[in-house]
Design a protein around this motif. Structure first.
Motif: not given
Ligand code: TXA
Ligand code: MG
Length: 337
Positions: A259-266, A268-278, A312-316
Protein backbone atom coordinates in the motif's frame (compact mmCIF):
# COMPACT_ATOMS: atom_id res chain seq x y z
CA UNK A 1 -1.95 -20.84 19.37
CA UNK A 2 -3.48 -22.41 16.28
CA UNK A 3 -7.06 -22.08 15.02
CA UNK A 4 -9.55 -24.84 15.80
CA UNK A 5 -9.16 -27.93 13.67
CA UNK A 6 -11.64 -28.94 12.33
CA UNK A 7 -13.14 -25.45 11.94
CA UNK A 8 -16.27 -24.63 13.96
CA UNK A 9 -19.52 -23.41 12.39
CA UNK A 10 -19.81 -19.61 12.58
CA UNK A 11 -23.37 -18.26 12.72
CA UNK A 12 -24.36 -14.65 12.06
CA UNK A 13 -27.48 -13.38 13.87
CA UNK A 14 -29.12 -9.96 13.51
CA UNK A 15 -29.13 -7.78 16.65
CA UNK A 16 -32.15 -8.42 18.87
CA UNK A 17 -33.20 -10.00 22.16
CA UNK A 18 -32.75 -13.57 20.95
CA UNK A 19 -29.27 -12.88 19.58
CA UNK A 20 -28.17 -11.14 22.79
CA UNK A 21 -29.47 -14.09 24.86
CA UNK A 22 -27.50 -16.54 22.70
CA UNK A 23 -24.40 -14.38 22.84
CA UNK A 24 -24.67 -14.11 26.65
CA UNK A 25 -25.02 -17.90 26.95
CA UNK A 26 -21.86 -18.38 24.85
CA UNK A 27 -19.97 -15.82 26.96
CA UNK A 28 -21.10 -17.63 30.15
CA UNK A 29 -19.79 -20.87 28.63
CA UNK A 30 -16.38 -19.23 28.11
CA UNK A 31 -16.70 -18.69 24.33
CA UNK A 32 -15.77 -15.53 22.37
CA UNK A 33 -18.51 -13.65 20.46
CA UNK A 34 -18.09 -10.98 17.76
CA UNK A 35 -20.20 -7.90 18.45
CA UNK A 36 -20.25 -4.34 17.11
CA UNK A 37 -19.20 -1.28 19.08
CA UNK A 38 -19.41 2.34 17.87
CA UNK A 39 -15.79 2.04 16.64
CA UNK A 40 -15.21 -1.41 15.08
CA UNK A 41 -16.53 -4.93 15.68
CA UNK A 42 -14.97 -6.51 18.80
CA UNK A 43 -14.34 -10.13 19.75
CA UNK A 44 -15.71 -10.27 23.30
CA UNK A 45 -15.15 -12.71 26.13
CA UNK A 46 -15.50 -12.71 29.93
CA UNK A 47 -12.51 -10.70 31.20
CA UNK A 48 -12.60 -12.52 34.55
CA UNK A 49 -12.19 -15.98 32.94
CA UNK A 50 -8.63 -16.73 31.84
CA UNK A 51 -9.68 -19.64 29.60
CA UNK A 52 -12.24 -17.46 27.85
CA UNK A 53 -9.62 -14.74 27.32
CA UNK A 54 -7.18 -17.35 25.99
CA UNK A 55 -9.93 -18.23 23.48
CA UNK A 56 -9.76 -14.65 22.10
CA UNK A 57 -6.00 -14.88 21.59
CA UNK A 58 -6.41 -18.32 19.96
CA UNK A 59 -9.16 -17.22 17.55
CA UNK A 60 -7.21 -14.09 16.51
CA UNK A 61 -3.81 -15.80 16.45
CA UNK A 62 -2.68 -12.78 18.48
CA UNK A 63 0.73 -12.61 20.20
CA UNK A 64 0.07 -13.06 23.90
CA UNK A 65 2.11 -9.95 24.86
CA UNK A 66 -0.46 -7.65 23.29
CA UNK A 67 -2.92 -6.59 26.06
CA UNK A 68 -6.68 -6.23 25.52
CA UNK A 69 -9.22 -3.47 26.19
CA UNK A 70 -11.86 -4.20 28.85
CA UNK A 71 -15.41 -2.91 28.24
CA UNK A 72 -17.78 -2.10 31.12
CA UNK A 73 -21.28 -0.60 31.39
CA UNK A 74 -20.47 2.46 33.50
CA UNK A 75 -18.01 4.41 35.66
CA UNK A 76 -18.94 2.41 38.76
CA UNK A 77 -17.93 -0.85 37.10
CA UNK A 78 -14.71 0.76 35.82
CA UNK A 79 -13.78 1.99 39.30
CA UNK A 80 -13.91 -1.59 40.61
CA UNK A 81 -11.17 -2.46 38.12
CA UNK A 82 -8.95 0.63 37.83
CA UNK A 83 -7.82 3.66 39.86
CA UNK A 84 -8.86 7.06 38.48
CA UNK A 85 -6.84 10.25 38.96
CA UNK A 86 -8.53 13.66 38.51
CA UNK A 87 -7.76 13.89 34.80
CA UNK A 88 -9.06 10.38 34.16
CA UNK A 89 -12.26 11.17 36.06
CA UNK A 90 -12.77 14.35 34.06
CA UNK A 91 -12.18 12.56 30.76
CA UNK A 92 -14.54 9.73 31.72
CA UNK A 93 -17.23 12.28 32.63
CA UNK A 94 -16.79 14.06 29.33
CA UNK A 95 -16.39 11.20 26.84
CA UNK A 96 -18.02 8.05 28.30
CA UNK A 97 -19.95 6.28 26.98
CA UNK A 98 -17.94 6.68 23.78
CA UNK A 99 -14.81 5.90 21.77
CA UNK A 100 -12.23 6.77 24.46
CA UNK A 101 -10.07 4.12 26.15
CA UNK A 102 -8.24 5.08 29.35
CA UNK A 103 -5.05 3.27 30.42
CA UNK A 104 -5.16 3.35 34.21
CA UNK A 105 -3.49 1.59 37.17
CA UNK A 106 -5.06 -1.84 37.67
CA UNK A 107 -6.56 -2.28 41.14
CA UNK A 108 -4.82 -5.14 42.93
CA UNK A 109 -8.21 -6.55 43.95
CA UNK A 110 -9.70 -6.40 40.43
CA UNK A 111 -11.07 -9.76 39.29
CA UNK A 112 -9.46 -9.54 35.86
CA UNK A 113 -7.62 -12.45 34.22
CA UNK A 114 -3.88 -11.72 34.04
CA UNK A 115 -3.91 -12.59 30.34
CA UNK A 116 -6.04 -9.48 29.68
CA UNK A 117 -3.27 -7.08 30.73
CA UNK A 118 -0.48 -9.36 29.49
CA UNK A 119 1.23 -8.91 32.84
CA UNK A 120 1.13 -5.06 32.91
CA UNK A 121 0.06 -3.28 36.12
CA UNK A 122 -2.13 -0.96 34.05
CA UNK A 123 -5.36 -1.76 32.27
CA UNK A 124 -7.03 -0.31 29.17
CA UNK A 125 -10.71 0.27 29.88
CA UNK A 126 -13.68 1.90 28.19
CA UNK A 127 -17.46 2.37 28.45
CA UNK A 128 -18.88 1.76 24.96
CA UNK A 129 -21.94 3.57 23.57
CA UNK A 130 -23.18 0.97 21.05
CA UNK A 131 -26.55 -0.64 21.88
CA UNK A 132 -25.39 -4.18 21.02
CA UNK A 133 -22.25 -4.12 23.17
CA UNK A 134 -24.17 -2.44 26.01
CA UNK A 135 -26.94 -5.07 25.82
CA UNK A 136 -24.33 -7.84 26.01
CA UNK A 137 -22.61 -6.19 28.99
CA UNK A 138 -25.98 -5.97 30.73
CA UNK A 139 -27.00 -9.55 29.89
CA UNK A 140 -23.70 -11.06 31.05
CA UNK A 141 -23.06 -8.81 34.06
CA UNK A 142 -19.35 -9.24 33.31
CA UNK A 143 -16.54 -6.96 32.16
CA UNK A 144 -15.85 -8.00 28.57
CA UNK A 145 -12.37 -8.06 27.07
CA UNK A 146 -12.68 -7.26 23.38
CA UNK A 147 -9.98 -6.57 20.81
CA UNK A 148 -11.00 -5.85 17.23
CA UNK A 149 -12.65 -8.96 15.71
CA UNK A 150 -10.07 -9.71 13.02
CA UNK A 151 -7.23 -12.17 12.69
CA UNK A 152 -4.09 -10.64 14.24
CA UNK A 153 -2.28 -8.31 11.86
CA UNK A 154 -5.16 -7.76 9.45
CA UNK A 155 -7.64 -4.93 8.98
CA UNK A 156 -10.19 -4.07 11.68
CA UNK A 157 -13.79 -5.04 10.82
CA UNK A 158 -16.50 -2.41 10.47
CA UNK A 159 -19.15 -4.87 9.19
CA UNK A 160 -20.25 -8.39 10.13
CA UNK A 161 -19.11 -9.65 6.70
CA UNK A 162 -15.55 -8.47 7.46
CA UNK A 163 -15.58 -10.50 10.68
CA UNK A 164 -16.85 -13.58 8.85
CA UNK A 165 -14.15 -13.27 6.17
CA UNK A 166 -11.41 -12.99 8.83
CA UNK A 167 -12.60 -15.27 11.67
CA UNK A 168 -15.18 -17.56 10.03
CA UNK A 169 -14.56 -21.16 11.23
CA UNK A 170 -12.80 -19.90 14.36
CA UNK A 171 -15.66 -18.37 16.41
CA UNK A 172 -19.23 -19.56 17.10
CA UNK A 173 -21.24 -16.32 16.67
CA UNK A 174 -21.21 -12.93 14.98
CA UNK A 175 -23.86 -10.47 16.07
CA UNK A 176 -24.74 -8.26 13.09
CA UNK A 177 -25.93 -4.70 13.73
CA UNK A 178 -24.80 -3.12 10.49
CA UNK A 179 -21.79 -0.93 9.78
CA UNK A 180 -20.08 0.71 12.74
CA UNK A 181 -20.39 4.45 13.09
CA UNK A 182 -16.86 5.75 13.78
CA UNK A 183 -15.03 3.16 11.68
CA UNK A 184 -11.75 3.62 13.59
CA UNK A 185 -10.66 2.05 16.86
CA UNK A 186 -11.06 4.10 20.04
CA UNK A 187 -8.58 6.80 21.04
CA UNK A 188 -6.30 5.40 23.77
CA UNK A 189 -5.21 7.91 26.42
CA UNK A 190 -3.00 7.62 29.48
CA UNK A 191 -3.27 10.23 32.24
CA UNK A 192 -0.74 11.20 34.89
CA UNK A 193 1.43 14.32 35.02
CA UNK A 194 0.40 14.88 31.39
CA UNK A 195 -2.23 13.48 29.06
CA UNK A 196 -0.71 11.15 26.45
CA UNK A 197 -2.42 9.73 23.39
CA UNK A 198 -1.18 6.16 22.90
CA UNK A 199 -3.34 5.61 19.81
CA UNK A 200 -5.09 8.41 17.87
CA UNK A 201 -8.77 7.80 17.20
CA UNK A 202 -12.26 9.32 16.99
CA UNK A 203 -11.63 11.59 20.01
CA UNK A 204 -8.95 13.82 18.50
CA UNK A 205 -5.97 15.60 20.04
CA UNK A 206 -7.91 18.85 19.51
CA UNK A 207 -10.88 17.49 21.50
CA UNK A 208 -8.54 16.51 24.32
CA UNK A 209 -6.47 19.72 24.23
CA UNK A 210 -9.62 21.86 24.24
CA UNK A 211 -10.80 19.95 27.24
CA UNK A 212 -7.93 20.91 29.53
CA UNK A 213 -7.21 24.62 28.87
CA UNK A 214 -6.45 26.79 31.84
CA UNK A 215 -5.94 23.89 34.22
CA UNK A 216 -2.18 24.24 34.35
CA UNK A 217 -1.87 20.82 32.75
CA UNK A 218 0.93 20.14 30.28
CA UNK A 219 0.26 19.69 26.60
CA UNK A 220 -1.53 16.64 25.26
CA UNK A 221 1.25 14.43 23.92
CA UNK A 222 0.88 11.97 21.09
CA UNK A 223 2.82 8.78 21.75
CA UNK A 224 3.01 6.80 18.56
CA UNK A 225 5.47 4.81 16.45
CA UNK A 226 4.35 6.36 13.20
CA UNK A 227 7.39 8.53 12.66
CA UNK A 228 9.17 11.58 14.05
CA UNK A 229 7.39 14.92 14.35
CA UNK A 230 9.49 16.29 11.50
CA UNK A 231 7.76 13.95 9.02
CA UNK A 232 4.46 15.61 9.89
CA UNK A 233 4.86 19.34 9.38
CA UNK A 234 1.10 19.80 9.59
CA UNK A 235 0.71 18.07 12.96
CA UNK A 236 -1.26 20.41 15.21
CA UNK A 237 0.89 21.89 17.93
CA UNK A 238 1.39 20.93 20.78
CA UNK A 239 0.99 17.32 19.63
CA UNK A 240 4.28 15.44 19.44
CA UNK A 241 5.11 11.95 18.24
CA UNK A 242 7.56 10.20 20.54
CA UNK A 243 7.70 6.47 21.16
CA UNK A 244 5.56 3.41 20.75
CA UNK A 245 2.76 2.11 22.98
CA UNK A 246 3.00 -1.51 24.08
CA UNK A 247 1.40 -3.77 21.53
CA UNK A 248 1.06 -1.13 18.83
CA UNK A 249 2.71 -3.43 16.30
CA UNK A 250 3.82 -1.75 13.08
CA UNK A 251 1.95 -4.15 10.81
CA UNK A 252 -1.21 -4.24 12.92
CA UNK A 253 -3.60 -2.79 10.35
CA UNK A 254 -2.10 -4.30 7.21
CA UNK A 255 -4.02 -5.41 4.13
CA UNK A 256 -2.38 -8.30 2.25
CA UNK A 257 -1.11 -6.11 -0.63
CA UNK A 258 1.57 -3.37 -0.75
CA UNK A 259 0.00 0.00 0.00
CA UNK A 260 1.33 3.43 -0.99
CA UNK A 261 0.20 6.50 0.95
CA UNK A 262 0.11 10.20 -0.08
CA UNK A 263 -0.41 9.02 -3.67
CA UNK A 264 -1.65 11.92 -5.81
CA UNK A 265 -1.53 9.95 -9.06
CA UNK A 266 -1.90 6.15 -9.02
CA UNK A 267 0.04 3.77 -11.29
CA UNK A 268 -1.95 1.53 -13.68
CA UNK A 269 -1.40 -1.56 -11.49
CA UNK A 270 -2.63 0.22 -8.34
CA UNK A 271 -6.17 0.11 -6.94
CA UNK A 272 -6.62 3.74 -6.08
CA UNK A 273 -8.49 5.02 -3.04
CA UNK A 274 -9.32 8.68 -3.47
CA UNK A 275 -10.16 11.55 -1.15
CA UNK A 276 -11.68 14.93 -1.96
CA UNK A 277 -10.74 16.11 -5.44
CA UNK A 278 -8.67 12.96 -6.11
CA UNK A 279 -11.21 10.42 -7.31
CA UNK A 280 -10.01 6.83 -7.58
CA UNK A 281 -11.40 3.35 -8.12
CA UNK A 282 -13.02 4.09 -4.77
CA UNK A 283 -13.11 7.13 -2.49
CA UNK A 284 -12.98 7.69 1.27
CA UNK A 285 -15.02 10.88 0.85
CA UNK A 286 -15.65 12.68 -2.42
CA UNK A 287 -16.41 15.88 -0.49
CA UNK A 288 -13.22 15.66 1.60
CA UNK A 289 -15.11 15.01 4.86
CA UNK A 290 -12.78 13.41 7.45
CA UNK A 291 -15.59 11.88 9.53
CA UNK A 292 -17.00 10.17 6.45
CA UNK A 293 -13.48 9.07 5.49
CA UNK A 294 -12.81 7.51 8.91
CA UNK A 295 -16.05 5.53 8.77
CA UNK A 296 -15.24 4.35 5.23
CA UNK A 297 -11.53 3.56 5.71
CA UNK A 298 -11.48 -0.12 6.65
CA UNK A 299 -14.27 -1.05 4.20
CA UNK A 300 -12.28 0.64 1.45
CA UNK A 301 -9.15 -1.31 2.43
CA UNK A 302 -11.15 -4.56 2.42
CA UNK A 303 -12.42 -3.77 -1.12
CA UNK A 304 -8.90 -2.88 -2.25
CA UNK A 305 -7.62 -6.18 -0.92
CA UNK A 306 -10.36 -8.05 -2.81
CA UNK A 307 -9.76 -6.17 -6.11
CA UNK A 308 -7.86 -7.61 -9.09
CA UNK A 309 -5.03 -5.02 -8.81
CA UNK A 310 -1.79 -6.17 -7.09
CA UNK A 311 -1.16 -2.87 -5.24
CA UNK A 312 -3.06 -0.15 -3.42
CA UNK A 313 -2.54 3.64 -3.56
CA UNK A 314 -4.27 6.06 -1.19
CA UNK A 315 -4.66 9.79 -1.84
CA UNK A 316 -3.16 12.29 0.65
CA UNK A 317 -5.30 12.86 3.76
CA UNK A 318 -4.89 16.17 5.66
CA UNK A 319 -3.05 15.73 8.98
CA UNK A 320 -5.68 17.60 11.03
CA UNK A 321 -8.46 16.44 13.37
CA UNK A 322 -9.57 12.91 12.51
CA UNK A 323 -7.01 12.89 9.69
CA UNK A 324 -4.31 12.19 12.32
CA UNK A 325 -5.96 8.86 13.22
CA UNK A 326 -6.66 8.00 9.58
CA UNK A 327 -3.02 8.67 8.63
CA UNK A 328 -1.86 6.61 11.64
CA UNK A 329 -3.83 3.58 10.38
CA UNK A 330 -2.68 4.16 6.79
CA UNK A 331 0.99 4.34 7.78
CA UNK A 332 0.61 1.06 9.66
CA UNK A 333 -1.15 -0.47 6.65
CA UNK A 334 1.72 0.71 4.41
CA UNK A 335 4.46 -0.57 6.70
CA UNK A 336 6.16 -3.80 5.65
CA UNK A 337 8.96 -5.56 7.54
O1 TXA B 1 -12.30 0.67 19.50
C1 TXA B 1 -11.64 -0.16 20.10
O2 TXA B 1 -10.82 0.16 20.97
C2 TXA B 1 -11.86 -1.64 19.72
C3 TXA B 1 -13.28 -2.00 20.16
C4 TXA B 1 -13.58 -3.44 19.96
O3 TXA B 1 -13.49 -1.61 21.48
N1 TXA B 1 -10.88 -2.47 20.37
C5 TXA B 1 -9.58 -2.48 19.98
O4 TXA B 1 -8.82 -3.39 20.67
O5 TXA B 1 -9.12 -1.81 19.11
P1 TXA B 1 -7.41 -3.90 20.18
O6 TXA B 1 -7.12 -5.05 21.09
O7 TXA B 1 -7.41 -4.20 18.73
O8 TXA B 1 -6.43 -2.75 20.53
C6 TXA B 1 -6.09 -2.53 21.88
C7 TXA B 1 -4.87 -1.66 21.97
C8 TXA B 1 -3.62 -2.41 21.62
O9 TXA B 1 -2.80 -1.61 20.80
C9 TXA B 1 -2.98 -2.64 22.97
O10 TXA B 1 -1.60 -2.76 22.93
C10 TXA B 1 -3.42 -1.41 23.75
O11 TXA B 1 -4.75 -1.24 23.32
N2 TXA B 1 -3.42 -1.65 25.19
C11 TXA B 1 -4.17 -2.49 25.89
N3 TXA B 1 -3.86 -2.46 27.20
C12 TXA B 1 -2.87 -1.55 27.34
C13 TXA B 1 -2.12 -1.04 28.44
N4 TXA B 1 -2.30 -1.49 29.67
N5 TXA B 1 -1.20 -0.09 28.20
C14 TXA B 1 -1.01 0.38 26.93
N6 TXA B 1 -1.68 -0.06 25.84
C15 TXA B 1 -2.60 -1.01 26.04
MG1 MG C 1 -6.96 -4.49 16.57
Amino acid sequence: MSPPNPPIATRTLPYGEAAIAEAAALIAAGQPVAIPTETVYGLAADATDSRAVAGIYAAKGRPSFNPLIVHVLDRGAAEKIATFDDAASALADAFWPGPLTLVLPLRPDAAIAALVTAGLDTIAIRVPAHRAMRALLEATGRPLAAPSANASGSISPTRAAHVLASLGGRIPLILDDGATQAGLESTIVMTGSEVSILRPGPITAEHLSNFFPGEGRGPVTMISDTGPASSQPDAPSPVKQIVTAPGQLDSHYAPSKPLRINASSPAPDEWSIGFGSISGDDTLSATGDLTEAAAALFSALHRADASAKPRIAVAPIPQTGLGVAINDRLRRAAHRD
